[in-house]
Design a protein around this motif. Structure first.
Motif, PDB file in Angstrom:
ATOM      1  N   ALA A 515      -0.166  -2.527   9.914  1.00  0.00           N
ATOM      2  CA  ALA A 515      -0.122  -3.947   9.186  1.00  0.00           C
ATOM      3  C   ALA A 515      -0.348  -3.440   7.546  1.00  0.00           C
ATOM      4  CB  ALA A 515      -1.285  -4.835   9.818  1.00  0.00           C
ATOM      5  N   TYR A 516      -1.317  -2.602   7.469  1.00  0.00           N
ATOM      6  CA  TYR A 516      -1.666  -2.291   5.939  1.00  0.00           C
ATOM      7  C   TYR A 516      -0.597  -1.631   5.303  1.00  0.00           C
ATOM      8  CZ  TYR A 516      -4.680  -0.988   2.007  1.00  0.00           C
ATOM      9  OH  TYR A 516      -5.179  -0.838   0.616  1.00  0.00           O
ATOM     10  N   THR A 517       0.065  -0.648   6.006  1.00  0.00           N
ATOM     11  CA  THR A 517       1.430  -0.034   5.477  1.00  0.00           C
ATOM     12  C   THR A 517       2.363  -1.045   5.411  1.00  0.00           C
ATOM     13  OG1 THR A 517       0.704   1.956   6.568  1.00  0.00           O
ATOM     14  CG2 THR A 517       2.918   1.854   5.804  1.00  0.00           C
ATOM     15  N   MET A 518       2.419  -2.117   5.992  1.00  0.00           N
ATOM     16  CA  MET A 518       3.748  -2.876   6.075  1.00  0.00           C
ATOM     17  C   MET A 518       3.509  -3.955   4.900  1.00  0.00           C
ATOM     18  SD  MET A 518       6.641  -3.702   7.208  1.00  0.00           S
ATOM     19  CE  MET A 518       6.706  -2.851   8.584  1.00  0.00           C
ATOM     20  N   PHE A 519       2.152  -4.104   4.628  1.00  0.00           N
ATOM     21  CA  PHE A 519       1.883  -5.096   3.548  1.00  0.00           C
ATOM     22  C   PHE A 519       2.244  -4.279   2.117  1.00  0.00           C
ATOM     23  CE2 PHE A 519      -0.986  -7.564   6.276  1.00  0.00           C
ATOM     24  CZ  PHE A 519      -0.360  -8.671   6.199  1.00  0.00           C
ATOM     25  N   ASP A 520       2.256  -3.018   2.176  1.00  0.00           N
ATOM     26  CA  ASP A 520       2.322  -2.067   1.115  1.00  0.00           C
ATOM     27  C   ASP A 520       4.017  -2.155   0.751  1.00  0.00           C
ATOM     28  OD1 ASP A 520       0.231  -0.874  -0.209  1.00  0.00           O
ATOM     29  OD2 ASP A 520       0.073   0.571   1.059  1.00  0.00           O
ATOM     30  N   TYR A 537      -4.548  -9.799  -0.450  1.00  0.00           N
ATOM     31  CA  TYR A 537      -5.559 -10.511   0.118  1.00  0.00           C
ATOM     32  C   TYR A 537      -5.763  -9.964   1.746  1.00  0.00           C
ATOM     33  CZ  TYR A 537      -8.554 -14.253   2.039  1.00  0.00           C
ATOM     34  OH  TYR A 537      -9.733 -14.926   2.474  1.00  0.00           O
ATOM     35  N   GLN A 538      -4.652  -9.914   2.242  1.00  0.00           N
ATOM     36  CA  GLN A 538      -4.666  -9.537   3.737  1.00  0.00           C
ATOM     37  C   GLN A 538      -5.327  -7.993   3.774  1.00  0.00           C
ATOM     38  OE1 GLN A 538      -4.862 -11.000   6.453  1.00  0.00           O
ATOM     39  NE2 GLN A 538      -3.791 -13.142   5.387  1.00  0.00           N
ATOM     40  N   GLN A 539      -4.726  -7.149   2.766  1.00  0.00           N
ATOM     41  CA  GLN A 539      -5.118  -5.684   2.646  1.00  0.00           C
ATOM     42  C   GLN A 539      -6.599  -5.554   2.331  1.00  0.00           C
ATOM     43  OE1 GLN A 539      -2.413  -4.067  -0.267  1.00  0.00           O
ATOM     44  NE2 GLN A 539      -1.545  -2.725   1.274  1.00  0.00           N
TER      45      GLN A 539
END
Length: 621
Positions: A515-520, A537-539
């Protein structure tokens, strides 16, 4: 300061007796209020002062004070002293007049005389104290209270007033001595008063010097008077206020063993530690209670609570140790085998199912558990529907879109006006968001903006605005899509929003790193778009789970500084307050952010909680 106190006194007195004033008295007072002191003085001189504590005397005195007419002030105070010799406050007024005229010797004589002739009555003692305080004479006010204690042979009287003066004088050492003296005879009823004194003192303890002082004082008293449990209780509380839970746990265990208690003190400490996000101490405290055996009256309470805290710790941590996951799974399984599913609380079953599916990747076992729970709860509609919602969550986790949406819809239809029904409707809208049906998701979210639950309404509004702010105007829904291609179908429109939806779904599945990578990817795809603050914010939330507080702080501050008009600005500021309060342990910075939220975002959903936390950190009782 003196003028302010006198003005307040005069205002309060005038309110009390306004209805009894003669026209002449009312006119004199009005002249005073208008600043026409000469006219007011002329009228006051014509009004006889025959009553003790007459409000007219105070108006007259203040009028002459404003005119700096020392001769008339001296005559007025002397006359009042002669008329009412038992009222020592008039001698204090006279001393104050002498001090204004730089007659320090005479002033000291009157002040000392007022103390010497002070009657041994609580009312008179407080009267002298307040008279000195209104003149800014804190040391004399303190002397009046301390002498009053001796006269009345009660060293616990006037504690609030005395500690207030010590606080104004910056005498934290004496203030702490006063708090400790209250419990010197091991009388627990004075503990709340001692706690209030200490909490007020620690409110501005930036360098923790005051904390070290009170801690050392209490430790010395514990060693000197081991039979006095109040010292131990107060130090345990001081440790908790300072978030020093390991030390508090040591003392709580010692008290429990010494007094052969039932563990209730440890359960209470565990609750406090849980609220402060110190899960390890909370778990250790409850393990101590559980070790007493199932005959202990706190056993069941402690066991249920430890399961809840262990799950809460796991859900707020990344990565989670495999050993902790397995241990908690075994705890749940043993509880169900021993007590039966009917003995489990609804929350326990829901957490157990979530643990199996989202953390241990055993969705089929979670499904079996929930199906059995649904059979056992057929008479409780709300419980039944809560289990259905969780079952739908797990089906969605398994990419079983249609069965999940069917269950959500059933719950929505069954309890449309209840929070669980609105939760199901929201989750169904989120499902549509995940599969790219943004228009349909938005239509359902717009309905939920009027939900009875503020949290659901706020979340619905957020996702609705998220879609409307990022949806392409020329997008048209494609018809005839196959069922198996619904989840994250790769179309050529709304690519950043689709990536954000996919990242959000990965979070839902507890695939944190992905998920972190996708937010990137969302940020890189549209670095100046409206989704940047949402992704940041999600990160930040993920980084807090990973205990990377410094980077999380930087991301939240970036939202605060560069996206202050976006939807998540207040969320970021509140989360910064939490970050400093619970993780970085900087209460002053936390208060700054809570204050900023209340000031700049008065309509935020977080304002009430921010105000509560701000007051707690400030030391309000």
């Amino acid at each position: 300061m003196r003028r302010f106190l006198l003005t307040c006194l005069l205002f309060c007195l005038s309110l009390l007796v306004f209805a009894q004033q003669t026209p002449e008295e009312q006119l004199a007072i009005q002249y005073y209020r208008d600043g026409e002191y000469e006219k007011a003085s002329e009228l006051f001189e014509k009004i006889p002062l025959t009553k003790k504590n007459s409000y007219l005397y105070y108006y007259n005195f203040q009028t002459l004070y404003e005119l700096h007419d020392l001769d008339k002030l001296e005559k007025l105070a002397k006359k009042q002293c002669k008329l009412f010799p038992e009222q020592q406050r008039y001698r204090i007024d006279l001393g104050f007049v002498y001090e204004m005229g730089n007659q320090i010797g005479k002033a000291e004589k009157e002040y000392q005389g007022a103390l010497k002739d002070m009657p041994a009555k609580e009312y008179n003692i407080k009267d002298v104290y307040s008279a000195f305080l209104s003149k800014g004479k804190r040391e004399y006010a303190l002397d009046a209270l301390l002498k009053g204690r001796n006269l009345l042979n009660n060293n616990k009287l006037f504690s609030k007033e005395i500690t207030g003066i010590y606080s104004q004088l910056g005498r934290s050492d004496k203030l702490f001595e006063e708090a400790i003296a209250l419990i010197s005879d091991n009388d627990a009823k004075y503990l709340p008063q001692a706690e209030e004194i200490i909490q007020n003192a620690l409110a501005d303890d930036e360098n923790q010097l005051k904390y070290q002082t009170i801690k050392t004082l209490l430790q010395k008293n514990m060693q000197k008077y081991p039979e006095n449990d109040c010292y131990t209780l107060l130090l345990t509380w001081v440790y908790q206020v300072n978030k020093d839970f390991p030390e508090a746990l040591i003392l709580a265990k010692a008290l429990d063993k010494k007094n052969q208690e039932d563990g209730a003190r440890l359960v209470q400490l565990a609750t406090t530690a849980q609220y402060a996000r110190n899960y390890d101490v909370a778990i250790e405290a409850l393990e101590y209670v559980i070790a007493k055996g199932n005959e202990s009256p706190q056993y069941d309470n402690a066991f249920n609570k430890i399961l809840d805290i262990k799950y809460q710790k796991i859900s707020n941590t990344f990565p989670v140790k495999k050993q902790e996951l397995t241990s908690l799974e075994n705890d749940y399984r043993h509880f169900v085998e021993e007590k039966g599913l009917g003995a489990c609380s609804t929350n326990m079953v829901l957490n157990y199912a979530s643990l199996l599916a989202f953390y241990l990747d055993k969705p089929q076992e979670a499904t079996t558990l929930l199906e059995e729970a649904i059979k056992n709860s057929s008479r409780d509609a709300k419980q039944l529907n809560e289990y259905k919602v969780k079952l739908a969550d797990i089906l969605l986790y398994m990419n079983n879109v249609w069965d999940a949406t069917l269950l959500y819809s059933q719950v929505d239809k069954d309890m449309p006006n209840d929070e669980i029904g609105q939760t199901a409707k929201f989750k169904n809208a989120k499902l549509s968001f995940y599969i790219g049906e943004f228009a349909w998701a938005k239509s359902q979210l717009d309905v939920l903006r009027a939900a009875t639950s503020k949290l659901i309404a706020n979340d619905a509004m957020y996702f609705s605005l998220l879609i409307s702010d990022n949806e392409d105007e020329d997008e048209e829904e494609e018809e005839g899509e196959e069922e198996d291609s619904l989840l994250f179908a790769q179309t050529l429109t709304n690519i950043p929003l689709q990536y954000y939806a996919k990242a959000d779904f990965l979070l839902f599945q507890n695939k944190v790193e992905e998920a972190y990578t996708m937010f990137d990817s969302v940020i890189m795809m549209s670095p100046f778009g409206t989704l940047v603050d949402d992704a940041l914010y999600q990160q930040a939330l993920i980084l807090i789970k990973k205990k990377d507080y410094l980077t999380a702080e930087q991301l939240l501050q970036k939202i605060e500084e560069s996206h202050s008009t976006e939807l998540l600005a207040d969320d970021a500021i509140f989360k910064l307050g939490e970050l400093y309060e619970y993780y970085i342990h900087d209460p002053n910075k936390a208060m700054d952010y809570y204050r900023k939220l209340m000031r700049d975002f008065p309509s935020s959903l977080y304002v009430t909680e921010a105000r509560t936390r701000f007051r707690a950190l400030r030391g309000d009782q």
